[in-house]
Design a protein around this motif. Structure first.
Motif, PDB file in Angstrom:
ATOM      1  N   ILE A   1      -5.432 -20.877  48.548  1.00 33.08           N
ATOM      2  CA  ILE A   1      -6.177 -21.172  49.777  1.00 33.08           C
ATOM      3  C   ILE A   1      -7.668 -21.140  49.490  1.00 33.08           C
ATOM      4  O   ILE A   1      -8.413 -22.068  49.802  1.00 33.08           O
ATOM      5  CB  ILE A   1      -5.845 -20.148  50.886  1.00 33.08           C
ATOM      6  CG1 ILE A   1      -4.345 -20.112  51.169  1.00 33.08           C
ATOM      7  CG2 ILE A   1      -6.609 -20.489  52.159  1.00 33.08           C
ATOM      8  CD1 ILE A   1      -3.947 -19.072  52.196  1.00 33.08           C
ATOM      9  N   GLY A   2      -8.094 -20.057  48.892  1.00 34.14           N
ATOM     10  CA  GLY A   2      -9.492 -19.849  48.576  1.00 34.14           C
ATOM     11  C   GLY A   2      -9.651 -18.486  47.952  1.00 34.14           C
ATOM     12  O   GLY A   2      -8.732 -17.654  47.985  1.00 34.14           O
ATOM     13  N   PRO A   3     -10.793 -18.195  47.365  1.00 38.41           N
ATOM     14  CA  PRO A   3     -11.009 -16.888  46.729  1.00 38.41           C
ATOM     15  C   PRO A   3     -10.830 -15.746  47.734  1.00 38.41           C
ATOM     16  O   PRO A   3     -11.448 -15.736  48.796  1.00 38.41           O
ATOM     17  CB  PRO A   3     -12.453 -16.976  46.235  1.00 38.41           C
ATOM     18  CG  PRO A   3     -12.749 -18.428  46.135  1.00 38.41           C
ATOM     19  CD  PRO A   3     -11.963 -19.086  47.215  1.00 38.41           C
ATOM     20  N   GLY A   4      -9.961 -14.805  47.406  1.00 39.15           N
ATOM     21  CA  GLY A   4      -9.781 -13.619  48.234  1.00 39.15           C
ATOM     22  C   GLY A   4      -8.961 -13.818  49.483  1.00 39.15           C
ATOM     23  O   GLY A   4      -8.835 -12.877  50.286  1.00 39.15           O
ATOM     24  N   ALA A   5      -8.372 -15.011  49.678  1.00 45.84           N
ATOM     25  CA  ALA A   5      -7.654 -15.277  50.926  1.00 45.84           C
ATOM     26  C   ALA A   5      -6.399 -14.430  51.038  1.00 45.84           C
ATOM     27  O   ALA A   5      -6.184 -13.735  52.054  1.00 45.84           O
ATOM     28  CB  ALA A   5      -7.309 -16.760  51.016  1.00 45.84           C
ATOM     29  N   TRP A   6      -5.533 -14.449  50.023  1.00 45.40           N
ATOM     30  CA  TRP A   6      -4.295 -13.678  50.114  1.00 45.40           C
ATOM     31  C   TRP A   6      -4.540 -12.178  50.120  1.00 45.40           C
ATOM     32  O   TRP A   6      -3.833 -11.449  50.844  1.00 45.40           O
ATOM     33  CB  TRP A   6      -3.336 -14.083  48.997  1.00 45.40           C
ATOM     34  CG  TRP A   6      -2.734 -15.437  49.216  1.00 45.40           C
ATOM     35  CD1 TRP A   6      -2.914 -16.554  48.456  1.00 45.40           C
ATOM     36  CD2 TRP A   6      -1.880 -15.827  50.292  1.00 45.40           C
ATOM     37  NE1 TRP A   6      -2.229 -17.622  48.978  1.00 45.40           N
ATOM     38  CE2 TRP A   6      -1.576 -17.194  50.115  1.00 45.40           C
ATOM     39  CE3 TRP A   6      -1.341 -15.174  51.386  1.00 45.40           C
ATOM     40  CZ2 TRP A   6      -0.761 -17.907  50.988  1.00 45.40           C
ATOM     41  CZ3 TRP A   6      -0.531 -15.879  52.269  1.00 45.40           C
ATOM     42  CH2 TRP A   6      -0.241 -17.225  52.066  1.00 45.40           C
ATOM     43  N   PRO A   7      -5.502 -11.661  49.361  1.00 49.28           N
ATOM     44  CA  PRO A   7      -5.809 -10.234  49.521  1.00 49.28           C
ATOM     45  C   PRO A   7      -6.195  -9.862  50.946  1.00 49.28           C
ATOM     46  O   PRO A   7      -5.762  -8.826  51.471  1.00 49.28           O
ATOM     47  CB  PRO A   7      -6.968 -10.013  48.541  1.00 49.28           C
ATOM     48  CG  PRO A   7      -6.731 -11.012  47.474  1.00 49.28           C
ATOM     49  CD  PRO A   7      -6.191 -12.225  48.184  1.00 49.28           C
ATOM     50  N   LEU A   8      -6.988 -10.713  51.615  1.00 50.67           N
ATOM     51  CA  LEU A   8      -7.392 -10.403  52.991  1.00 50.67           C
ATOM     52  C   LEU A   8      -6.194 -10.455  53.925  1.00 50.67           C
ATOM     53  O   LEU A   8      -6.046  -9.601  54.813  1.00 50.67           O
ATOM     54  CB  LEU A   8      -8.469 -11.390  53.449  1.00 50.67           C
ATOM     55  CG  LEU A   8      -9.041 -11.133  54.846  1.00 50.67           C
ATOM     56  CD1 LEU A   8      -9.769  -9.790  54.888  1.00 50.67           C
ATOM     57  CD2 LEU A   8      -9.985 -12.255  55.271  1.00 50.67           C
ATOM     58  N   VAL A   9      -5.315 -11.450  53.742  1.00 50.96           N
ATOM     59  CA  VAL A   9      -4.125 -11.558  54.584  1.00 50.96           C
ATOM     60  C   VAL A   9      -3.250 -10.318  54.438  1.00 50.96           C
ATOM     61  O   VAL A   9      -2.761  -9.753  55.428  1.00 50.96           O
ATOM     62  CB  VAL A   9      -3.339 -12.838  54.232  1.00 50.96           C
ATOM     63  CG1 VAL A   9      -1.967 -12.832  54.914  1.00 50.96           C
ATOM     64  CG2 VAL A   9      -4.122 -14.075  54.647  1.00 50.96           C
ATOM     65  N   CYS A  10      -3.056  -9.864  53.202  1.00 51.37           N
ATOM     66  CA  CYS A  10      -2.210  -8.685  52.974  1.00 51.37           C
ATOM     67  C   CYS A  10      -2.892  -7.404  53.450  1.00 51.37           C
ATOM     68  O   CYS A  10      -2.216  -6.461  53.874  1.00 51.37           O
ATOM     69  CB  CYS A  10      -1.849  -8.587  51.501  1.00 51.37           C
ATOM     70  SG  CYS A  10      -0.712  -9.873  50.950  1.00 51.37           S
ATOM     71  N   MET A  11      -4.216  -7.344  53.376  1.00 49.33           N
ATOM     72  CA  MET A  11      -4.921  -6.183  53.930  1.00 49.33           C
ATOM     73  C   MET A  11      -4.588  -6.017  55.408  1.00 49.33           C
ATOM     74  O   MET A  11      -4.221  -4.932  55.873  1.00 49.33           O
ATOM     75  CB  MET A  11      -6.437  -6.357  53.772  1.00 49.33           C
ATOM     76  CG  MET A  11      -6.970  -6.204  52.382  1.00 49.33           C
ATOM     77  SD  MET A  11      -8.769  -6.469  52.359  1.00 49.33           S
ATOM     78  CE  MET A  11      -9.067  -6.549  50.601  1.00 49.33           C
ATOM     79  N   ALA A  12      -4.723  -7.106  56.151  1.00 52.21           N
ATOM     80  CA  ALA A  12      -4.449  -7.044  57.591  1.00 52.21           C
ATOM     81  C   ALA A  12      -2.979  -6.740  57.862  1.00 52.21           C
ATOM     82  O   ALA A  12      -2.651  -5.961  58.767  1.00 52.21           O
ATOM     83  CB  ALA A  12      -4.857  -8.361  58.247  1.00 52.21           C
ATOM     84  N   ALA A  13      -2.079  -7.339  57.074  1.00 58.10           N
ATOM     85  CA  ALA A  13      -0.655  -7.155  57.316  1.00 58.10           C
ATOM     86  C   ALA A  13      -0.217  -5.718  57.051  1.00 58.10           C
ATOM     87  O   ALA A  13       0.582  -5.152  57.803  1.00 58.10           O
ATOM     88  CB  ALA A  13       0.152  -8.126  56.456  1.00 58.10           C
ATOM     89  N   VAL A  14      -0.716  -5.101  55.977  1.00 54.09           N
ATOM     90  CA  VAL A  14      -0.367  -3.704  55.691  1.00 54.09           C
ATOM     91  C   VAL A  14      -0.884  -2.794  56.797  1.00 54.09           C
ATOM     92  O   VAL A  14      -0.184  -1.890  57.267  1.00 54.09           O
ATOM     93  CB  VAL A  14      -0.930  -3.280  54.319  1.00 54.09           C
ATOM     94  CG1 VAL A  14      -0.815  -1.768  54.135  1.00 54.09           C
ATOM     95  CG2 VAL A  14      -0.186  -3.988  53.203  1.00 54.09           C
TER      96      VAL A  14
END
Length: 661
Positions: free
Chosen positions: A362-375
């Motif tokens: 998606i873009g730099p850091g996108a999946w880390p941010l998504v998983c941060m919110a989900a956890v």
């Protein structure tokens, strides 16, 4: 319904005191921002003192220390200091703050000791400054809430208003820490307020916005974690299904973290020495973990920023998911002081870094941010707060859709897999139970006229004690069955049907047994009884019953004409309708195709049998609505829900007709 009744019923219960509370919330907002700034400076001061041996409040990260193996013992020293503060200062500083805030709101009338305002930030600064893998937001929430509580305690306010100011201070603390005013408001709604009412929402929002505005002067207006914006076209069709996968994995990780904290809490409780020493033992785990992976120490903002910048090193994944998770759960279970939001953001980011190797880019850091919110959403049960917080932390609104989807997926899975969250488990162990679900009170949606009895035994206002004596003889001749009748109050009405007085059953019996039976019965009655209106809600009636300790009320209209009687048992009608609404599963539309003829005949036969059975029970016969009142009829009133039964019956009959067609 009359125009007067329409004007009396309102959508909201707020009054002018909401404006007063909003003014006080401004003070709480300013104080929350200042306390947040002070706590951050205290953390930097402690970090510099522990790891760099200098007196400075400038930014410092324990991950870059050069102490080697000596750094292992610094968290032990910090834990020992926290234990001493907890034992000889206030044991309320133990934990991450939010369960304590919830307990204060629900169980202690929003009363927080003034000592918390001082000892909580000091203990947190020592715990984090000595390397503790915690965030500052939980203690700030508790500290800001303590200030709001103190502000309310010096004024003449109710428990509900005191709770509002406590939550306003807590929201102000989070808003100032993360520069996330909207997420702070949502956190208050989803976690702390336990209601959704203007009387509390407006002051909390005022405090949150005020804190964010003051924070700009103290700490700047830049996002906490700057991030490259994600364009809308970067969200491909495969991103959304992958967000569901990320949400499921994040939910499992959140479940493991929650179980880990509970496991270590139970282990520490089994130790044979005083809990004052537990944080020091947890500090030893922190020191060893920090020796293996130094970035696991402290709040970890620098590590979170690396993830959002797009760094995908596997060492980052293993260091965060293994070392950070272990030392955080162990130290938090030891009862030290520290927050849970930043650590869970960091651990969730580690999962996102791992998934970024396999999921569509998606873009730099996108999946880390998504998983941060989900956890975070799964762990504390706040999906909206988590998604909005991720956006406010990064100012990257382009990821809104996958953030929301992953957060709700994680939240939904955790709701099904565990009974309590990381925030409520400790309260449950103390013997408290709370529900995280909000809904409209069923009693608020049912009117008195829909639940009251209309077949009432009433007497004329000109009746004498002789009439009461005749009633008593009639009751005694019928035996014990007559005394089980629902009616406990006996109204006296004039020729126009207006309520003139009211006697209890005991007063009726006493009047019947007096010697002077020629006296008017109105003299023995309460001539100004408490009443309810047919256009009142059952909730209003329930409040009146609770305040007056009365279980029965006459129902009078605007002209004070008696139209019925309401008993405490009638209040169950609202609850029963709610159960019917949630549990009565019916098919509204029936599809003829592709049913076979045999299945069609079964549907018709079942509908006809149901209609026949209900008619045999007498449910098809309408009750006579008694506009007047019987002079001596004491038969049980079968209630006025016959219309509802007829409606169901007609519905079943209509289904049968449609099936025949």
């Amino acid at each position: 319904m009359s125009e007067v009744a329409k004007n009396e019923l309102r959508d909201y219960t707020a009054d002018r005191r909401m404006v007063m509370l909003s003014g006080m919330a401004v003070i709480a907002g300013v104080a929350g921002a200042i306390l947040s700034w002070l706590l951050l400076r205290l953390i930097f001061l402690a970090t510099n003192a522990f790891y760099y041996h200098r007196f400075s409040a400038a930014f410092a990260d324990p991950a870059f220390n050069q102490l080697g193996w000596k750094a292992v013992f610094l968290p032990v020293l910090g834990g020992l200091m926290v234990g001493l503060i907890a034992r000889y200062g206030s044991d309320r500083i133990r934990g991450h703050g939010m369960p304590e805030a919830i307990e204060a709101v629900l169980m202690r009338g929003a009363r927080i000791s003034p000592k918390i305002t001082f000892f909580k930030p000091v203990a947190t600064a020592i715990a984090i400054g000595s390397g503790g893998p915690f965030g500052a937001e939980g203690p700030i929430i508790m500290t800001g809430g303590a200030f709001g509580s103190l502000l309310a305690q010096v004024m003449r306010v109710s428990d509900a208003e005191r709770s509002t100011l406590l939550v306003a201070g807590a929201a102000a603390g989070m808003s100032a820490t993360f520069l996330a005013p909207l997420a702070a408001i949502l956190l208050a709604v989803e976690l702390l307020l336990f209601e959704w009412r203007p009387r509390s929402l407006v002051p909390v929002a005022v405090a949150s916005v005020t804190a964010a505005a003051v924070r700009r002067f103290l700490l700047g207006s830049s996002p906490v974690f700057p991030m490259v914006a994600t364009p809308a076209e970067a969200i491909s069709h495969w991103v959304m299904p992958c967000a569901v996968v990320a949400g499921l994995l994040a939910g499992l990780l959140a479940l493991m973290l929650t179980k880990g904290v509970h496991f270590f809490e139970e282990m520490f409780e089994k130790l044979p020495f005083h809990w004052m020493w537990w944080p020091a033992l947890g500090g030893l785990v922190i020191g060893l973990g920090g020796w293996i992976y130094p970035p696991a120490l402290g709040v970890g903002y620098a590590t979170i920023q690396r993830m959002l910048n797009g760094e995908l090193a596997w060492s980052l994944v293993f260091g965060v998911l293994l070392v950070k998770s272990l030392i955080w759960t162990a130290s938090l279970g030891s009862g030290t002081s520290g927050g849970i939001l930043a650590p869970q953001l960091m651990i969730g980011g580690g999962l996102g870094v791992a998934l970024a190797h396999f999921l569509p880019g998606i873009g730099p850091g996108a999946w880390p941010l998504v998983c941060m919110a989900a956890v975070l959403a799964g762990s504390i049960g706040t999906p909206l707060t988590a998604a909005v917080l991720a956006i406010e932390l990064t100012h990257n609104s382009g990821l809104l859709l996958p953030l929301l989807l992953a957060s709700v997926t994680s939240y939904g899975m955790l709701v099904l897999l565990q009974k309590r969250s990381i925030l409520t488990e400790r309260l449950a162990r103390r013997g408290y139970h709370l529900s995280r679900e909000y809904g409209v009170d069923p009693l608020e949606t049912v009117m008195v006229e829909q639940a009251m009895h209309t077949s009432v035994f009433a007497l004329s206002s000109k009746a004498t004690r002789q009439d009461a004596a005749e009633w008593l003889r009639s009751m005694e001749s019928r035996g014990s069955e007559a005394w089980s009748h629902w009616q406990r109050l006996f109204p006296l009405v004039d020729a126009e049907g207006r309520l003139a007085g009211l006697l209890t059953r005991k007063q009726m019996i006493q009047a019947a047994r007096r010697s002077d039976l020629g006296c008017s019965l109105i003299d023995d009655a309460n001539q100004n009884p408490a009443t309810v209106a047919p256009t009142d809600t059952l909730r209003t009636a329930a409040v009146k019953m609770a305040e007056s300790k009365l279980s029965h009320f006459p129902v009078v209209d605007a002209a004070r004409r008696l139209v019925g009687m309401l008993s405490i048992e009638d209040l169950l009608l609202g609850r029963s309708r709610q159960l019917l609404r949630e549990g009565d599963r019916t098919r509204v539309l029936r599809l003829r195709w592709p049913f076979s003829r045999r299945e069609h005949d079964k549907v018709v036969q079942a509908a006809e049998e149901t209609v026949t059975a209900r008619k045999a029970e007498g449910m098809g016969q309408p009750l006579e609505h008694l506009g007047g009142f019987a002079s001596g009829d004491t038969r049980d009133d079968p209630k006025d829900d016959t219309a509802e039964h007829r409606e169901k019956l007609d519905k079943l009959a209509a289904e049968g007709d449609r099936s025949r067609g």
